[in-house]
Design a protein around this motif. Structure first.
Motif, short mmCIF file in Angstrom:
data_model
loop_
_atom_site.label_atom_id
_atom_site.label_comp_id
_atom_site.label_asym_id
_atom_site.label_seq_id
_atom_site.Cartn_x
_atom_site.Cartn_y
_atom_site.Cartn_z
N GLU A 137 15.39 12.95 -1.06
CA GLU A 137 14.77 11.90 -0.19
C GLU A 137 13.90 12.59 0.90
OE1 GLU A 137 16.51 9.08 3.10
OE2 GLU A 137 17.05 8.35 1.12
N PRO A 138 14.27 13.87 1.44
CA PRO A 138 13.39 14.56 2.40
C PRO A 138 11.83 14.68 1.74
CG PRO A 138 15.48 15.45 2.61
CD PRO A 138 15.38 14.82 1.18
N THR A 139 11.89 14.96 0.57
CA THR A 139 10.50 15.16 -0.10
C THR A 139 9.96 13.61 -0.56
OG1 THR A 139 11.27 15.24 -2.32
CG2 THR A 139 11.34 17.21 -0.87
N GLN A 140 10.51 12.55 -0.31
CA GLN A 140 9.54 11.34 -0.87
C GLN A 140 9.06 10.94 0.14
OE1 GLN A 140 10.07 10.56 -4.46
NE2 GLN A 140 10.93 12.71 -4.23
N ILE A 141 7.91 11.20 0.42
CA ILE A 141 7.14 10.68 1.51
C ILE A 141 6.37 9.35 1.21
CG2 ILE A 141 5.18 11.03 3.13
CD1 ILE A 141 5.61 14.05 2.69
N SER A 142 6.88 8.13 1.72
CA SER A 142 6.14 6.93 1.46
C SER A 142 5.03 6.38 2.28
CB SER A 142 7.45 5.80 1.43
OG SER A 142 7.84 5.76 2.64
N VAL A 143 4.37 5.36 1.81
CA VAL A 143 3.44 4.89 2.74
C VAL A 143 3.80 3.53 3.21
CG1 VAL A 143 1.08 4.21 3.09
CG2 VAL A 143 1.53 6.26 1.81
N THR A 144 4.08 3.27 4.48
CA THR A 144 4.49 2.06 5.07
C THR A 144 3.12 1.10 5.47
OG1 THR A 144 6.57 2.88 5.83
CG2 THR A 144 5.78 0.94 6.73
N ASN A 145 2.71 0.26 4.66
CA ASN A 145 1.78 -0.82 5.07
C ASN A 145 1.93 -1.80 6.02
OD1 ASN A 145 -0.84 0.21 3.04
ND2 ASN A 145 1.01 0.54 2.00
N ILE A 146 1.23 -1.93 7.13
CA ILE A 146 1.41 -2.85 8.19
C ILE A 146 0.15 -3.48 8.45
CG2 ILE A 146 2.08 -3.43 10.53
CD1 ILE A 146 3.96 -1.21 10.48
N GLN A 196 -2.18 13.01 0.32
CA GLN A 196 -1.59 11.63 0.66
C GLN A 196 -2.55 10.90 1.55
OE1 GLN A 196 3.03 12.13 0.83
NE2 GLN A 196 2.62 10.34 -0.07
N LEU A 197 -3.04 11.69 2.60
CA LEU A 197 -4.04 11.19 3.48
C LEU A 197 -5.46 10.71 2.82
CD1 LEU A 197 -3.06 12.97 6.71
CD2 LEU A 197 -2.83 10.49 6.26
N ASP A 198 -5.51 11.82 1.97
CA ASP A 198 -6.98 11.81 1.31
C ASP A 198 -6.89 10.62 0.10
OD1 ASP A 198 -9.57 13.12 0.68
OD2 ASP A 198 -8.68 13.57 -1.33
N GLU A 199 -5.96 10.25 -0.26
CA GLU A 199 -5.69 9.17 -1.23
C GLU A 199 -5.97 7.83 -0.21
OE1 GLU A 199 -2.13 9.32 -3.24
OE2 GLU A 199 -2.77 11.35 -4.48
N ILE A 200 -5.39 7.78 0.96
CA ILE A 200 -5.36 6.82 1.71
C ILE A 200 -6.84 6.36 2.35
CG2 ILE A 200 -4.62 5.62 3.91
CD1 ILE A 200 -1.92 7.22 3.35
N GLN A 201 -7.50 7.55 2.75
CA GLN A 201 -8.84 7.49 3.13
C GLN A 201 -9.02 6.53 4.30
OE1 GLN A 201 -11.98 8.77 2.26
NE2 GLN A 201 -10.54 10.30 1.31
N PRO A 202 -8.30 6.87 5.48
CA PRO A 202 -8.09 6.08 6.71
C PRO A 202 -9.37 6.29 7.54
CG PRO A 202 -6.54 8.15 6.95
CD PRO A 202 -7.09 7.96 5.69
#
Length: 279
Positions: A24-33, A71-77
């Protein structure tokens, strides 16, 4: 029969422990709001804002900087906001090196803004390097992140300007006085505050979004009433998630890393992605 039950219980406990420490500590999810309230949604209409906190890089182990950057690169904020605690408590050399390498990998069209956490000023006290060149007053050239220490920055938005205010956790003055100075005026404002206790200092009628970390979601899921009863968190009424009081909003992230014990159960690490849409 009794020995079988004990064996099954032991296997179950070992499985939970393995999951909580290694998986679980390695499973970084993306919470969309989706945020479509008031002036903030108008100012940032169509923008994607990533918020993350409490990476707690360690001298040994801890989160992998490249994984979070990918992960941030995939999100492209369009905008990246950071809530502090980049290193573990009492960190020394390697943790700060990882944190600085991570900061150097952050880029976004509207900028990257951050505050420090209480853990950043412990141990080797290299947290000054996050903001300045070693031994020099000049702003560091190692990365493009702007650290806000009881400061506010204004950036161009879709309509007008957006104020991003950052509260320094180690300042000696009262937080209510510092906040009043930082959020003066009535324009769209986001407050970065490592601890969510500052949320109570803001009037409910003030249209504002506070982004905090610090709690790690408790690292073990418990209902809010249990956190209030145990009083193990600085702000037990807001362990993690999105909260609203009249016009003001608060999001407390579960963060990325862990503190004290590398253990998470029912409180996985997260990157929060706000998508702002005009109401």
């Amino acid at each position: 029969m009794g020995s079988r039950v004990k064996w099954a219980a032991g296997v179950g406990a070992a499985s939970i422990l393995l999951y909580a420490t290694a998986i679980e500590p390695t499973q970084i999810s993306v919470t969309n709001i989706v945020f479509n309230e008031g002036d903030l949604s108008k100012a940032l209409d169509g923008c994607r804002v990533a918020f993350l906190s409490d990476l707690h890089f360690r001298d040994a182990g801890g989160p992998a900087p490249n994984l979070v950057l990918r992960q941030l690169d995939e999100i492209q904020p369009d905008l990246i906001l950071l809530g502090g605690d980049f290193v573990e408590w009492g960190a020394r050399g390697r943790a700060y090196d990882q944190a600085l390498a991570f900061l150097a990998g952050l880029h976004a069209p509207l900028g990257v803004f951050a505050v420090l956490g209480d853990a950043d000023a412990t141990g080797a006290r290299r947290s000054c390097e996050f903001c300045h060149e070693p031994g020099e007053p000049d702003r560091t050239s190692r990365h493009d992140v702007t650290f806000l220490r009881d400061q506010a920055a204004e950036i161009p938005a879709r309509t007008g300007t957006l104020r991003i205010a950052g509260l320094d956790p180690k300042a000696h003055s009262h937080p209510d006085a510092r906040l009043r100075s930082l959020i003066r005026g009535s324009g769209p404002t986001i407050v970065l505050s490592h601890s969510s206790t500052s949320f109570a200092e803001i009037a409910a009628a003030r249209e504002i979004l506070v982004l905090s970390g610090d709690t790690h979601g408790g690292q073990v899921w418990l209902p809010t009433w249990a956190w209030r009863l145990l009083r193990l968190l600085p702000d037990p009424s807001h362990p993690s998630g999105l909260y609203r009081e009249d016009k003001k909003f608060l999001y407390v992230t579960r963060g990325i890393g862990t503190s004290r014990l590398p253990f998470r159960l029912g409180a996985p690490p997260e990157i929060v992605l706000f998508e702002f849409r005009r109401p």
